[in-house]
Design a protein around this motif. Structure first.
Motif, PDB file in Angstrom:
ATOM      1  N   ASP A 169       0.813  -1.207   0.000  1.00  0.00           N
ATOM      2  CA  ASP A 169       0.000   0.000   0.000  1.00  0.00           C
ATOM      3  C   ASP A 169       0.852   1.265   0.000  1.00  0.00           C
ATOM      4  O   ASP A 169       0.466   2.290  -0.563  1.00  0.00           O
ATOM      5  N   LYS A 170       2.025   1.194   0.636  1.00  0.00           N
ATOM      6  CA  LYS A 170       2.932   2.341   0.583  1.00  0.00           C
ATOM      7  C   LYS A 170       3.440   2.555  -0.842  1.00  0.00           C
ATOM      8  O   LYS A 170       3.536   3.691  -1.320  1.00  0.00           O
ATOM      9  N   GLY A 173       0.740   4.145  -2.856  1.00  0.00           N
ATOM     10  CA  GLY A 173       0.616   5.567  -2.577  1.00  0.00           C
ATOM     11  C   GLY A 173       1.645   6.395  -3.320  1.00  0.00           C
ATOM     12  O   GLY A 173       1.324   7.463  -3.867  1.00  0.00           O
ATOM     13  N   SER A 177       0.862   9.055  -6.486  1.00  0.00           N
ATOM     14  CA  SER A 177       1.317  10.451  -6.476  1.00  0.00           C
ATOM     15  C   SER A 177       2.154  10.763  -7.715  1.00  0.00           C
ATOM     16  O   SER A 177       2.015  11.832  -8.321  1.00  0.00           O
TER      17      SER A 177
END
Length: 414
Positions: A169-170, A173, A177
């Motif tokens: 999930d990091k 993210g 972006s």
């Protein structure tokens, strides 16, 4: 919406709205956030979508004439895109994922984001080896989904299920972006990331772990047998200050003014300077002054750099905790994280009967409503009193009175 682009129609457009002309295929007008009208012509050539800017703020009739000219060229199997713009489009579509990530990281550094180092690490380990050489405009949603599933399946010693779903999930993210940033600069790029790609749910991420008194006592005792000293002092300071790890671990001597530490906005979650009163208990952990190199308070090289090696130090601490609990015939201590100390400290503030509003200010949480704007009182004295009460509760836990001490009031009643 689809309708004829006329002066009356465009005058009625609101910011963000657009019209696709029903007469000239590909003729589009959009009302910009600034209020100005932007005209363009879009078409497909060799399987690729193209976009030609016709002008901003020009009359709709003039824009229509330009669109008709380009439409005629397309109908004659030509390419109306100006050569210079064509070269730009080709260059954009030829960009690889690595190119986009490099540009995004330059942008992130210019914004002085705290997480740039972590972003670089995640991209280097998980994204670049798999997708780095792919043309960014050709990356599919299925490739992103497969990448994330592969990361989530990697073994992890930190997660309860032994998987790296949080790491996935990091990565998601950072990619989201980076692709959103690239969309601003490439008219033809559409991010392949959509909702539902996360490997964990919000409920799974939320934690409510709070250490009980026995666990706090064991932790405090275990720290006496661990090292390095900088880590020991840091962990205890986190519990006694209720601060975030990044706010304390990277604390520097110039940030300490008298008996108050001023954490700069670049290290706070609210993006504003945050004051932490230094109580006597925390002052004892900090020491009397800077080391040989000045710099960082919690350091193993005399202040030249902040403490690192958290994972190894935590493993040693957990091993010592397990040893002490076994000696005391206590069950193994459930998994815990350093951030759980902040939640524990907040709970102890309530036990110490600290006003909830002051307790939230101690944690540096943003106060909701108009008070955040109009109440600019620093609350230094109030926060200091709260932290001193917290220290008293912690002392009563880690240094309980001997069993032979008698409560005089109770004995008199008896």
């Amino acid at each position: 919406m689809k309708k004829a682009i006329t002066k009356r129609a465009v005058d009625a457009l609101k910011p963000g709205e657009y019209i696709t002309d029903t007469d000239v295929l590909g003729f589009v007008v959009r009302r910009l956030p600034s209020g100005r009208l932007s005209y363009g012509f879009r078409y497909a050539k060799d399987g690729k979508r193209r976009w030609i800017k016709l002008g901003v703020g020009i009359p709709p009739d003039a824009a229509r004439k330009a669109a008709l000219k380009h439409a005629g060229s397309v109908a004659g199997d030509g390419n109306p895109l100006p050569e210079r713009q064509a070269r730009r489009v080709e260059a954009m579509t030829a960009r690889t994922v690595n190119d986009v990530l490099d540009g995004f990281l330059v942008h992130a550094r210019s914004k002085r984001l705290r997480s740039v180092a972590e972003m670089e690490s995640l991209l280097r380990r998980h994204v670049r080896p798999k997708l780095g050489g792919r043309r960014v405009n050709a990356v599919k949603r299925s490739e992103i989904a497969d990448l994330l599933k592969g990361i989530a399946a990697l073994p992890s010693t930190r997660a309860s299920d032994g998987q790296s779903r949080r790491v996935a999930d990091k990565v998601l993210g950072v990619l989201r972006s980076a692709f959103n940033w690239h969309q601003i600069h490439d008219d033809d790029f559409v991010s392949p990331i959509v909702k539902g790609m996360a490997q964990t749910t919000l409920k799974e991420l939320s934690r409510d772990r709070v250490l009980d008194d026995a666990e706090i006592r064991t932790l405090w005792q275990a720290l006496d047998q661990c090292g390095p000293p900088a880590y020991v002092r840091l962990v205890r300071a986190l519990l006694l200050s209720a601060a975030r790890l990044n706010e304390v671990a990277r604390l520097q001597w110039p940030e300490i003014v008298g008996d108050v530490a001023i954490v700069p906005a670049t290290r706070t979650k609210t993006k504003i300077d945050f004051a932490i009163p230094i109580t006597p208990d925390v002052a004892a952990l900090i020491g009397e002054g800077p080391g040989e190199a000045g710099g960082f308070v919690f350091s193993t090289d005399h202040g030249a750099s902040p403490f690192s090696g958290f994972s190894k130090a935590k493993k040693r601490l957990d091993a010592e905790i397990a040893k002490l609990r076994a000696e005391d015939d206590l069950p193994p201590m459930p998994p815990w994280r350093v951030h759980d100390l902040r939640r524990t400290a907040r709970s102890l503030l309530s036990r110490a009967k600290v006003d909830p509003d002051i307790a939230e200010r101690v944690l540096g949480h943003a106060i909701p409503g108009v008070r955040r704007v109009y109440d600019q009182h620093p609350f230094i004295a109030e926060k200091r009193d709260a932290l001193e009460r917290l220290a008293a509760v912690v002392r009563s836990i880690v240094e309980p009175p001997p069993a032979n001490v008698v409560n005089l009031r109770k004995s008199e009643v008896a």
